[in-house]
Design an enzyme around this catalytic site. Structure first.
Site, PDB file in Angstrom:
ATOM      1  N   ASP A   1      50.421  50.456  45.516  1.00  0.00           N
ATOM      2  CA  ASP A   1      49.113  50.243  46.169  1.00  0.00           C
ATOM      3  C   ASP A   1      49.211  49.055  47.124  1.00  0.00           C
ATOM      4  OD1 ASP A   1      46.432  50.624  46.770  1.00  0.00           O
ATOM      5  OD2 ASP A   1      45.687  49.628  44.953  1.00  0.00           O
TER       6      ASP A   1
ATOM      7  N   GLY B   1      36.721  47.258  39.313  1.00  0.00           N
ATOM      8  CA  GLY B   1      37.424  48.310  40.041  1.00  0.00           C
ATOM      9  C   GLY B   1      37.264  49.625  39.297  1.00  0.00           C
ATOM     10  N   ALA B   2      38.004  50.626  39.739  1.00  0.00           N
ATOM     11  CA  ALA B   2      37.939  51.938  39.097  1.00  0.00           C
ATOM     12  C   ALA B   2      38.613  51.897  37.721  1.00  0.00           C
ATOM     13  CB  ALA B   2      38.608  52.981  39.977  1.00  0.00           C
ATOM     14  N   GLU B   3      39.621  51.055  37.595  1.00  0.00           N
ATOM     15  CA  GLU B   3      40.444  51.049  36.384  1.00  0.00           C
ATOM     16  C   GLU B   3      40.266  49.801  35.534  1.00  0.00           C
ATOM     17  OE1 GLU B   3      42.724  53.319  35.170  1.00  0.00           O
ATOM     18  OE2 GLU B   3      41.925  54.695  36.659  1.00  0.00           O
ATOM     19  N   ALA B   4      39.858  48.706  36.180  1.00  0.00           N
ATOM     20  CA  ALA B   4      39.875  47.425  35.462  1.00  0.00           C
ATOM     21  C   ALA B   4      38.686  46.552  35.851  1.00  0.00           C
ATOM     22  CB  ALA B   4      41.181  46.685  35.762  1.00  0.00           C
TER      23      ALA B   4
HETATM   24  N1  LIG Z   1      46.209  36.721  39.715  1.00  0.00           N
HETATM   25  C1  LIG Z   1      45.232  36.692  40.613  1.00  0.00           C
HETATM   26  N2  LIG Z   1      45.001  35.564  41.320  1.00  0.00           N
HETATM   27  C2  LIG Z   1      44.013  35.520  42.239  1.00  0.00           C
HETATM   28  N3  LIG Z   1      43.184  36.545  42.510  1.00  0.00           N
HETATM   29  C3  LIG Z   1      43.359  37.703  41.849  1.00  0.00           C
HETATM   30  C4  LIG Z   1      44.390  37.836  40.866  1.00  0.00           C
HETATM   31  N4  LIG Z   1      44.327  39.078  40.351  1.00  0.00           N
HETATM   32  C5  LIG Z   1      43.305  39.679  40.978  1.00  0.00           C
HETATM   33  N5  LIG Z   1      42.704  38.868  41.879  1.00  0.00           N
HETATM   34  C6  LIG Z   1      41.544  39.212  42.738  1.00  0.00           C
HETATM   35  O1  LIG Z   1      40.846  40.303  42.162  1.00  0.00           O
HETATM   36  C7  LIG Z   1      40.881  41.446  43.031  1.00  0.00           C
HETATM   37  C8  LIG Z   1      41.080  42.729  42.213  1.00  0.00           C
HETATM   38  O2  LIG Z   1      42.247  42.626  41.395  1.00  0.00           O
HETATM   39  P1  LIG Z   1      43.316  43.812  41.274  1.00  0.00           P
HETATM   40  O3  LIG Z   1      44.362  43.402  40.308  1.00  0.00           O
HETATM   41  O4  LIG Z   1      43.720  44.189  42.637  1.00  0.00           O
HETATM   42  O5  LIG Z   1      42.453  44.958  40.574  1.00  0.00           O
HETATM   43  P2  LIG Z   1      42.012  46.444  41.022  1.00  0.00           P
HETATM   44  O6  LIG Z   1      42.879  47.341  40.241  1.00  0.00           O
HETATM   45  O7  LIG Z   1      40.575  46.512  40.625  1.00  0.00           O
HETATM   46  O8  LIG Z   1      42.225  46.549  42.511  1.00  0.00           O
HETATM   47  C9  LIG Z   1      42.024  41.165  44.004  1.00  0.00           C
HETATM   48  O9  LIG Z   1      41.837  41.809  45.246  1.00  0.00           O
HETATM   49  C10 LIG Z   1      41.997  39.656  44.122  1.00  0.00           C
HETATM   50  O10 LIG Z   1      41.018  39.252  45.065  1.00  0.00           O
HETATM   51 MG   LIG Z   2      43.673  45.849  43.796  1.00  0.00          MG
END
Ligand SMILES: Nc1ncnc2c1ncn2[C@@H]1O[C@H](COP(=O)(O)OP(=O)(O)O)[C@@H](O)[C@H]1O
Ligand SMILES: [Mg+2]
Length: 199
Positions: free
Chosen positions: A115, A5-8
């Protein structure tokens, strides 16, 4: 799996034999290295705290199993991302109702998700919220209404065929869950008008 992603950066791994997700905040080259480390550390800690608070408020979220300075090791939630689910399920209104209840619980506890898109929700017989990276603590009607506004825009963009009926079900449950909903929805209407006129 690796998601950037943009941040992680998110990577799958195991933690004590269980499926886990590592969420690592990325280095930003434009920041001084020492400041960069501090900011990534603070955001990681802030996200962890919000996850703990959301759980306490009764909203399903991944458990933070462990962490280091700039990453969280999260429980990998089973289920389907709501973004994909809403395209296939016939139970759209039940899913929407669960979203409305969960947002109501967060707001009642003074938590702003920041978000609320359907990419940040996972369904496994009930709703779970992930990604509190843009979240904060606030009880202001403006912050809460903005949280709802982001959600409505996300539904319009990603689920336009069902957006109106999803929204109706969400608001219905939000009002039941959150005693202060009327004040927030009033502010929400103001925000919508403001954005419409600005175009
Ligand atoms: N704890 C989790 N369990 C299952 N899928 C996850 C989990 N955390 C993230 N994901 C998957 O990874 C994607 C990106 O994670 P997210 O925390 O939303 O990061 P970002 O800040 O990049 O949007 C999510 O849309 C989901 O599909
Ligand atoms: Mg996300």
């Amino acid at each position: 799996m690796e998601i950037r992603g943009a941040e992680a950066v998110l990577t799958e791994e195991t933690y004590e034999g269980k499926p886990a997700i590592r969420k690592n905040r990325i280095k930003k080259a434009y920041r001084l290295p020492k400041l960069d480390q501090t900011i990534r550390g603070e955001r990681t800690l802030a996200e962890e705290r919000l996850l703990v608070r959301a759980r306490r408020a009764g909203v399903r979220v991944p458990t933070v199993w462990t962490r280091d300075k700039t990453s969280l090791i999260l429980e990998k939630l089973p289920g389907t991302r709501v973004k994909e689910l809403l395209e296939t399920t016939t139970r759209q209104r039940a899913v929407a109702a669960a979203i409305g209840r969960a947002v109501g619980k967060l707001h009642r506890a003074g938590i702003i998700h920041g978000d609320l898109t359907t990419s940040n929700m996972i369904w496994d017989k009930d709703i779970a919220f992930i990604d509190f990276g843009l979240g904060k603590m606030s009880r202001s009607a403006e912050s809460q209404a903005t949280d709802l506004y982001v959600l409505k825009e996300a539904l319009n963009a990603a689920h336009s065929a069902h957006a109106a009926s999803l929204w109706e079900a969400i608001v219905h449950e939000y009002e039941k869950e959150y005693p202060d909903a009327a004040r927030v929805l009033k502010q929400f209407a103001i925000i919508e008008r403001r954005r419409r006129y600005r175009g």
